[in-house]
Design a protein around this motif. Structure first.
Motif, PDB file in Angstrom:
ATOM      1  N   GLU A  44       0.812  -1.454  -0.007  1.00 38.32           N
ATOM      2  CA  GLU A  44      -0.058  -0.527  -0.149  1.00 38.32           C
ATOM      3  C   GLU A  44       1.038   1.769   0.101  1.00 38.32           C
ATOM      4  N   ALA A  45       1.611   1.223   0.905  1.00 41.38           N
ATOM      5  CA  ALA A  45       3.083   2.568   1.274  1.00 41.38           C
ATOM      6  C   ALA A  45       3.647   2.755  -0.585  1.00 41.38           C
ATOM      7  N   ARG A  46       4.033   1.802  -1.684  1.00 41.15           N
ATOM      8  CA  ARG A  46       4.230   1.233  -2.635  1.00 41.15           C
ATOM      9  C   ARG A  46       3.408   2.172  -3.361  1.00 41.15           C
ATOM     10  N   ARG A  47       1.797   1.208  -3.659  1.00 42.93           N
ATOM     11  CA  ARG A  47       0.913   2.544  -4.401  1.00 42.93           C
ATOM     12  C   ARG A  47       1.052   3.418  -4.011  1.00 42.93           C
ATOM     13  N   LEU A  48       1.320   4.061  -2.496  1.00 38.35           N
ATOM     14  CA  LEU A  48       0.258   5.690  -2.439  1.00 38.35           C
ATOM     15  C   LEU A  48       1.869   6.264  -2.947  1.00 38.35           C
ATOM     16  N   ARG A  49       2.974   5.452  -2.870  1.00 40.23           N
ATOM     17  CA  ARG A  49       4.165   6.052  -3.345  1.00 40.23           C
ATOM     18  C   ARG A  49       4.224   6.741  -4.656  1.00 40.23           C
ATOM     19  N   GLU A  50       3.426   5.623  -5.656  1.00 43.27           N
ATOM     20  CA  GLU A  50       3.633   5.964  -7.088  1.00 43.27           C
ATOM     21  C   GLU A  50       2.622   6.910  -7.579  1.00 43.27           C
ATOM     22  N   GLU A  51       1.210   6.669  -6.647  1.00 42.88           N
ATOM     23  CA  GLU A  51       0.421   7.841  -7.466  1.00 42.88           C
ATOM     24  C   GLU A  51       0.246   8.995  -6.364  1.00 42.88           C
ATOM     25  N   ALA A  52       1.643   9.107  -6.092  1.00 36.76           N
ATOM     26  CA  ALA A  52       2.255  11.049  -5.633  1.00 36.76           C
ATOM     27  C   ALA A  52       3.302  11.156  -6.527  1.00 36.76           C
ATOM     28  N   GLN A  53       3.335  10.349  -6.603  1.00 39.92           N
ATOM     29  CA  GLN A  53       4.612  10.823  -8.139  1.00 39.92           C
ATOM     30  C   GLN A  53       4.225  11.381  -9.617  1.00 39.92           C
ATOM     31  N   GLN A  54       3.341  10.242  -9.654  1.00 43.16           N
ATOM     32  CA  GLN A  54       2.431  10.316 -10.391  1.00 43.16           C
ATOM     33  C   GLN A  54       2.058  12.203 -10.249  1.00 43.16           C
ATOM     34  N   LEU A  55       1.081  12.127  -9.280  1.00 43.21           N
ATOM     35  CA  LEU A  55       0.108  13.092  -8.721  1.00 43.21           C
ATOM     36  C   LEU A  55       1.463  14.819  -9.210  1.00 43.21           C
ATOM     37  N   VAL A  56       2.758  14.284  -8.567  1.00 46.58           N
ATOM     38  CA  VAL A  56       3.925  15.738  -8.386  1.00 46.58           C
ATOM     39  C   VAL A  56       3.645  15.487 -10.057  1.00 46.58           C
ATOM     40  N   ALA A  57       3.906  14.239 -10.751  1.00 47.74           N
ATOM     41  CA  ALA A  57       4.441  13.966 -12.249  1.00 47.74           C
ATOM     42  C   ALA A  57       3.392  15.857 -12.695  1.00 47.74           C
ATOM     43  N   GLU A  58       1.979  15.238 -12.550  1.00 46.58           N
ATOM     44  CA  GLU A  58       1.359  15.479 -12.874  1.00 46.58           C
ATOM     45  C   GLU A  58       1.106  17.789 -12.914  1.00 46.58           C
ATOM     46  N   TYR A  59       1.113  17.543 -11.515  1.00 50.11           N
ATOM     47  CA  TYR A  59       1.215  19.302 -11.368  1.00 50.11           C
ATOM     48  C   TYR A  59       1.688  19.991 -11.509  1.00 50.11           C
ATOM     49  N   GLN A  60       3.741  18.969 -12.098  1.00 46.09           N
ATOM     50  CA  GLN A  60       4.653  20.046 -12.697  1.00 46.09           C
ATOM     51  C   GLN A  60       4.189  19.573 -14.034  1.00 46.09           C
ATOM     52  N   ARG A  61       3.630  19.257 -14.574  1.00 51.12           N
ATOM     53  CA  ARG A  61       3.038  19.203 -16.358  1.00 51.12           C
ATOM     54  C   ARG A  61       1.996  20.556 -16.425  1.00 51.12           C
ATOM     55  N   LYS A  62       1.456  20.260 -15.066  1.00 48.84           N
ATOM     56  CA  LYS A  62       0.441  21.610 -15.299  1.00 48.84           C
ATOM     57  C   LYS A  62       0.623  22.941 -14.927  1.00 48.84           C
ATOM     58  N   ARG A  63       1.485  22.954 -13.734  1.00 47.29           N
ATOM     59  CA  ARG A  63       2.095  23.907 -13.150  1.00 47.29           C
ATOM     60  C   ARG A  63       3.193  24.740 -14.497  1.00 47.29           C
ATOM     61  N   LYS A  64       3.759  23.512 -15.591  1.00 46.49           N
ATOM     62  CA  LYS A  64       4.445  24.377 -16.998  1.00 46.49           C
ATOM     63  C   LYS A  64       4.227  25.027 -17.764  1.00 46.49           C
ATOM     64  N   GLN A  65       2.699  23.923 -17.657  1.00 54.13           N
ATOM     65  CA  GLN A  65       1.310  24.871 -19.255  1.00 54.13           C
ATOM     66  C   GLN A  65       0.618  25.759 -18.770  1.00 54.13           C
ATOM     67  N   ALA A  66       0.905  26.416 -16.986  1.00 54.15           N
ATOM     68  CA  ALA A  66       0.020  27.257 -16.266  1.00 54.15           C
ATOM     69  C   ALA A  66       1.105  28.292 -16.460  1.00 54.15           C
ATOM     70  N   GLU A  67       2.592  27.599 -16.822  1.00 57.16           N
ATOM     71  CA  GLU A  67       3.341  28.886 -16.560  1.00 57.16           C
ATOM     72  C   GLU A  67       2.952  29.576 -18.421  1.00 57.16           C
ATOM     73  N   LYS A  68       3.534  28.318 -19.422  1.00 57.32           N
ATOM     74  CA  LYS A  68       3.127  28.555 -20.977  1.00 57.32           C
ATOM     75  C   LYS A  68       2.261  29.655 -21.052  1.00 57.32           C
ATOM     76  N   ASP A  69       1.548  29.218 -20.868  1.00 54.26           N
ATOM     77  CA  ASP A  69      -0.111  29.877 -20.545  1.00 54.26           C
ATOM     78  C   ASP A  69       0.352  31.916 -20.389  1.00 54.26           C
ATOM     79  N   ALA A  70       0.623  31.767 -18.687  1.00 53.27           N
ATOM     80  CA  ALA A  70       0.343  32.941 -18.467  1.00 53.27           C
ATOM     81  C   ALA A  70       1.789  33.835 -19.500  1.00 53.27           C
ATOM     82  N   GLU A  71       3.226  32.527 -19.966  1.00 49.97           N
ATOM     83  CA  GLU A  71       2.963  33.730 -20.730  1.00 49.97           C
ATOM     84  C   GLU A  71       2.867  34.385 -21.623  1.00 49.97           C
ATOM     85  N   ASP A  72       2.150  33.491 -22.424  1.00 52.07           N
ATOM     86  CA  ASP A  72       1.522  33.351 -23.680  1.00 52.07           C
ATOM     87  C   ASP A  72       1.093  34.998 -24.566  1.00 52.07           C
ATOM     88  N   ILE A  73      -0.085  34.474 -22.545  1.00 51.12           N
ATOM     89  CA  ILE A  73      -1.259  36.092 -22.049  1.00 51.12           C
ATOM     90  C   ILE A  73      -0.344  37.057 -22.033  1.00 51.12           C
TER      91      ILE A  73
END
Length: 159
Positions: A44-73
């Protein structure tokens, strides 16, 4: 029978009771259950860790996309501001040019009016001077003849 004998008999009886009750099996079962629970918790800890890593990666992608969107704006806002500035500059230059042209037209009209007024005054003065000169030099009959001759001359010039 001494105490050592009885201690040994008690020990043997205790071991026999323990094996009769199947204490080692219960102990093994308890240890196996605990090992399974620990293994499940680790999974369960491994599964939660993998989920957390996936969430961190997703949030980093979203943050990068938001930064790009902000730069475009920001870039779009800069372009729009530059365009608005250029339009405002062009409009103000056009306004100044129109106002200058209107001022020049008013000045030219004022000059024409002044020239016409001077001409009108000069004509009036010339007519008055001619009238007074003619009045001094001629009598009533010759005035009528001169007046008619002047009218004929003017008619000839007008046509």
């Amino acid at each position: 029978m001494d105490a050592t004998f009885w201690a040994t008999v008690a020990l043997v009886l205790f071991i026999a009771i323990v094996f009769y009750v199947k204490a080692p099996a219960m102990l093994n079962k308890s240890l196996d259950a605990r090992a399974d629970r620990i293994r499940n918790e680790l999974d369960e800890a491994r599964r939660l860790r993998e989920e957390a890593q996936q969430l961190v990666a997703e949030y980093q992608r979203k943050r990068k996309q938001a930064e790009k969107d902000a730069e475009d704006i920001v870039a779009a806002a800069k372009r729009e501001a530059e365009q608005l500035t250029a339009e405002a500059k062009a409009k103000s230059e056009e306004y100044v040019a129109r106002r200058t042209a209107m001022a020049e037209q008013k000045i030219a009209q004022a000059e024409r009016d002044a020239v016409n007024e001077v001409r009108s005054n000069a004509v009036e003065l010339a007519v008055e001077a001619a009238r007074s000169v003619i009045a001094e030099r001629s009598d009533a009959t010759s005035r009528d003849a001169q007046f008619k001759a002047s009218l004929e001359q003017l008619k000839g010039k007008l046509h």
